[in-house]
Scaffold this motif. Structure first.
Motif, short mmCIF file in Angstrom:
data_model
loop_
_atom_site.label_atom_id
_atom_site.label_comp_id
_atom_site.label_asym_id
_atom_site.label_seq_id
_atom_site.Cartn_x
_atom_site.Cartn_y
_atom_site.Cartn_z
N MET A 68 -19.32 61.71 12.03
CA MET A 68 -18.93 63.00 11.78
C MET A 68 -19.87 63.96 12.33
N ARG A 69 -20.99 63.57 13.30
CA ARG A 69 -22.15 64.54 13.47
C ARG A 69 -21.65 65.35 14.94
N ASP A 70 -21.97 66.47 14.95
CA ASP A 70 -22.04 67.20 16.15
C ASP A 70 -23.54 67.29 16.66
N PHE A 71 -23.51 66.11 17.67
CA PHE A 71 -24.80 65.87 18.15
C PHE A 71 -25.18 67.05 18.98
N THR A 72 -24.28 67.82 19.66
CA THR A 72 -24.67 68.96 20.74
C THR A 72 -25.17 70.03 20.00
N ALA A 73 -25.05 70.31 18.54
CA ALA A 73 -25.58 71.11 17.78
C ALA A 73 -27.11 71.37 17.82
N GLU A 74 -27.67 70.13 18.27
CA GLU A 74 -29.19 70.21 18.34
C GLU A 74 -29.39 70.56 19.71
N ALA A 75 -30.48 71.43 19.68
CA ALA A 75 -30.91 72.08 21.31
C ALA A 75 -31.41 70.96 22.14
N ASP A 76 -31.87 69.94 21.55
CA ASP A 76 -32.53 68.78 22.37
C ASP A 76 -31.53 67.77 22.33
N TRP A 77 -30.31 67.86 22.10
CA TRP A 77 -29.47 66.88 22.33
C TRP A 77 -29.39 65.84 23.51
N PRO A 78 -29.78 66.27 24.81
CA PRO A 78 -29.85 65.56 25.94
C PRO A 78 -30.98 64.70 25.81
N GLU A 79 -32.07 65.20 25.30
CA GLU A 79 -33.14 64.36 25.17
C GLU A 79 -32.97 63.24 24.35
N ARG A 80 -32.33 63.57 23.20
CA ARG A 80 -32.06 62.67 21.99
C ARG A 80 -31.16 61.55 22.60
N TYR A 81 -30.17 61.94 23.32
CA TYR A 81 -29.13 60.95 23.83
C TYR A 81 -29.91 60.04 24.52
N ASP A 82 -30.74 60.45 25.63
CA ASP A 82 -31.65 59.77 26.57
C ASP A 82 -32.42 58.64 25.78
N ALA A 83 -32.94 58.97 24.72
CA ALA A 83 -33.82 58.08 23.89
C ALA A 83 -32.94 57.04 23.45
N GLN A 84 -31.77 57.68 22.66
CA GLN A 84 -30.81 56.41 22.11
C GLN A 84 -30.18 55.59 23.13
N LEU A 85 -29.91 55.95 24.53
CA LEU A 85 -29.60 54.94 25.23
C LEU A 85 -30.54 54.07 25.65
N ASP A 86 -31.86 54.33 25.75
CA ASP A 86 -33.00 53.60 25.78
C ASP A 86 -33.01 52.39 24.79
N ALA A 88 -30.29 51.41 23.03
CA ALA A 88 -29.08 50.82 23.23
C ALA A 88 -29.23 49.66 24.40
N LEU A 89 -29.79 50.28 25.47
CA LEU A 89 -30.21 49.42 26.67
C LEU A 89 -31.01 48.16 26.10
N ALA A 90 -32.04 48.54 25.35
CA ALA A 90 -33.07 47.45 24.69
C ALA A 90 -32.24 46.43 24.11
N ALA A 91 -31.46 46.90 23.22
CA ALA A 91 -30.70 46.12 22.46
C ALA A 91 -29.89 45.01 23.48
N TRP A 92 -29.44 45.50 24.29
CA TRP A 92 -28.49 44.64 25.25
C TRP A 92 -29.43 43.87 26.19
N ALA A 93 -30.61 44.23 26.18
CA ALA A 93 -31.50 43.30 27.03
C ALA A 93 -32.24 41.84 26.35
N LYS A 94 -31.47 41.98 25.05
CA LYS A 94 -31.86 40.68 24.31
C LYS A 94 -30.66 39.64 24.71
N PRO A 95 -31.14 38.50 25.21
CA PRO A 95 -30.17 37.44 25.28
C PRO A 95 -29.17 37.12 24.22
N GLU A 96 -29.35 37.06 22.88
CA GLU A 96 -28.65 37.13 21.84
C GLU A 96 -27.36 38.43 21.87
#
Length: 189
Positions: A68-86, A88-96
């Motif tokens: 339900m969240r409007d992520f873009t309402a936060e001024a730093d949403w691109p930076e938060r998205y960048d951190a979230q992608l990091d 997510a990629l770390a989670a997929w870096a695990k073999p399991e």
């Protein structure tokens, strides 16, 4: 790292660059995706390619608060998205993360690698949509473009059945793989 993870990472770098280039004024404009503004598309991208990517790897449900969240309402949403992608990629870096199937809800599941492949497409195609809507370029390494083309060709009819893709648009057979993937998905490169 496996091949799919490398393509996820390539797409993530480019999508983050594009999101950092979106001005607050551009959020109200059309996205190129029928009926969606840039804000709505950006929120979809953050939710599904950031948070959804991580939750799929962890086999956890997306919390309702995120849906339900409007992520873009936060001024730093691109930076938060960048951190979230990091994350997510770390989670997929695990073999399991690559073992077994991932539940899609409604009693259906797909192998983890196929879910990751679809998320490569989600990142690349919607990243391109955001770039195009905001006057930016979107480029991918040739090997990622070729991988994306394979994924788009495999799933094009399924996505069309759910109105996720429009009819393919014409493009030359000698066009780069990324351009052919865009055209196969119904976009006009």
């Amino acid at each position: 790292m496996n091949e799919i993870h490398a393509h996820l990472a390539s797409c993530a770098v480019e999508v983050v660059r594009v999101t950092r280039g979106i001005s607050p004024e551009q959020l109200a404009g059309p996205s190129g995706c029928t009926g969606w503004t840039v804000r709505e598309l950006a929120n979809h991208v953050v939710l599904y390619t950031g948070h959804g990517l991580e939750h799929r790897a962890l086999r956890t449900r997306l919390p309702d608060e995120l849906v339900m969240r409007d992520f873009t309402a936060e001024a730093d949403w691109p930076e938060r998205y960048d951190a979230q992608l990091d994350r997510a990629l770390a989670a997929w870096a695990k073999p399991e993360a690559w073992n077994g199937d991932i539940d899609l809800g409604g009693g259906s599941a797909l192998p983890a690698g196929e879910i990751a492949a679809m998320l490569v497409a989600e990142l690349a195609l919607h990243g391109w949509d955001l770039a195009r809507a905001t006057g930016q370029d979107f480029t991918l390494p040739e090997d990622t473009g070729a991988y994306l083309l394979d994924v788009v060709e495999r799933y094009a009819e399924t996505y069309r059945a759910y109105e996720g893709f429009a009819a393919a648009t014409p493009v030359g057979a000698d066009a780069p793989a990324f351009t052919r993937a865009l055209a196969t998905s119904g976009r006009t490169p």
